[in-house]
Design a protein around this motif. Structure first.
Motif, PDB file in Angstrom:
ATOM      1  N   ALA A  68       0.825  -1.209   0.000  1.00  0.00           N
ATOM      2  CA  ALA A  68       0.000   0.000   0.000  1.00  0.00           C
ATOM      3  C   ALA A  68       0.858   1.258   0.000  1.00  0.00           C
ATOM      4  O   ALA A  68       0.622   2.190  -0.789  1.00  0.00           O
ATOM      5  N   TYR A  69       1.877   1.287   0.837  1.00  0.00           N
ATOM      6  CA  TYR A  69       2.724   2.478   0.898  1.00  0.00           C
ATOM      7  C   TYR A  69       3.599   2.606  -0.345  1.00  0.00           C
ATOM      8  O   TYR A  69       3.982   3.722  -0.734  1.00  0.00           O
ATOM      9  N   SER A  70       3.914   1.485  -0.985  1.00  0.00           N
ATOM     10  CA  SER A  70       4.654   1.547  -2.240  1.00  0.00           C
ATOM     11  C   SER A  70       3.830   2.244  -3.310  1.00  0.00           C
ATOM     12  O   SER A  70       4.342   3.057  -4.091  1.00  0.00           O
ATOM     13  N   LEU A  71       2.527   1.944  -3.348  1.00  0.00           N
ATOM     14  CA  LEU A  71       1.636   2.612  -4.302  1.00  0.00           C
ATOM     15  C   LEU A  71       1.569   4.108  -4.025  1.00  0.00           C
ATOM     16  O   LEU A  71       1.578   4.925  -4.949  1.00  0.00           O
ATOM     17  N   ILE A  72       1.512   4.471  -2.757  1.00  0.00           N
ATOM     18  CA  ILE A  72       1.445   5.891  -2.402  1.00  0.00           C
ATOM     19  C   ILE A  72       2.745   6.600  -2.768  1.00  0.00           C
ATOM     20  O   ILE A  72       2.737   7.711  -3.314  1.00  0.00           O
ATOM     21  N   ARG A  73       3.885   5.963  -2.493  1.00  0.00           N
ATOM     22  CA  ARG A  73       5.172   6.579  -2.827  1.00  0.00           C
ATOM     23  C   ARG A  73       5.364   6.717  -4.328  1.00  0.00           C
ATOM     24  O   ARG A  73       6.112   7.584  -4.791  1.00  0.00           O
ATOM     25  N   SER A  74       4.686   5.874  -5.092  1.00  0.00           N
ATOM     26  CA  SER A  74       4.811   5.940  -6.548  1.00  0.00           C
ATOM     27  C   SER A  74       4.391   7.296  -7.101  1.00  0.00           C
ATOM     28  O   SER A  74       4.894   7.737  -8.141  1.00  0.00           O
TER      29      SER A  74
END
Length: 204
Positions: A68-74
């Protein structure tokens, strides 16, 4: 399930439904998905059914906290890379380019040029090379630590590592064995394969 202490307003409930629709329909539009997730997190729209954002992502979307946080950091990665003329096409590319984007972001946006991108890539490549060299050095030290009578002490291992955006590669040459070519899309996976490639007695 007990009623939440801070229930959603009608407006918030409607907004949550809109954002969840974006996530369901936007698997190929990673930026929209990341933006929707970020708004749910920042506005705490998950609180109607879940105590925290991590539980919400796990139960509703089947995602780990890391995913989830990887998607946000993207989102930030795509925005930074766009300032140096690089279009990030999907989440995988964003994940790969995150280290480069962090280096690019050290330069104020108005001062960024194509040379900024080249310098950032050079810094990241040097850092990864250092990591790979450290892993190789550790493996060699393990070989040297083996008992003097162990055949592994006679090994002369040649290890060549290289990196390019999206892939880590290594060529390993061990006497009396076939040369091994190792490659992986992520550093943890690459490191695991690299260590596993050495003789078991060297890794004991």
């Amino acid at each position: 399930m007990t009623a939440p202490a801070d229930p959603l307003t009608i407006k918030e409930t409607q907004r949550l439904e809109e954002l969840e629709f974006v996530i369901r329909a936007g698997w190929k539009s990673f930026i929209q998905v990341g933006e929707a997730l970020n708004e749910i997190k920042e506005s705490r729209l998950y609180r109607k059914t879940h105590p925290n954002f991590e539980a919400y992502c796990r139960d509703i979307w089947g995602w780990t906290r890391q995913r989830a946080y990887s998607l946000i950091r993207s989102i930030a990665t795509a925005e930074v890379m766009a300032t140096v003329g690089v279009t990030v096409a999907n989440e995988r590319q964003a994940r790969i380019l995150q280290p480069v984007a962090r280096e690019v972001a050290r330069t104020p946006a108005p001062q960024r040029t194509p040379e900024t991108l080249q310098q950032a890539r050079a810094v990241v490549q040097a850092r990864i090379s250092d990591q790979m060299n450290a892993a190789a050095s550790k493996a060699v030290q393990q070989i040297k630590a083996a008992p003097p009578s162990s055949p592994v002490r006679q090994l002369r291992v040649e290890l060549t590592c290289r990196w390019q955006p999206g892939i880590w590669k290594a060529s390993i040459f061990i006497p009396q064995q076939e040369a091994q070519i190792i490659q992986a899309p992520t550093w943890p996976e690459f490191l695991e394969k690299l260590v596993a490639a050495f003789p078991e007695e060297a890794r004991a």
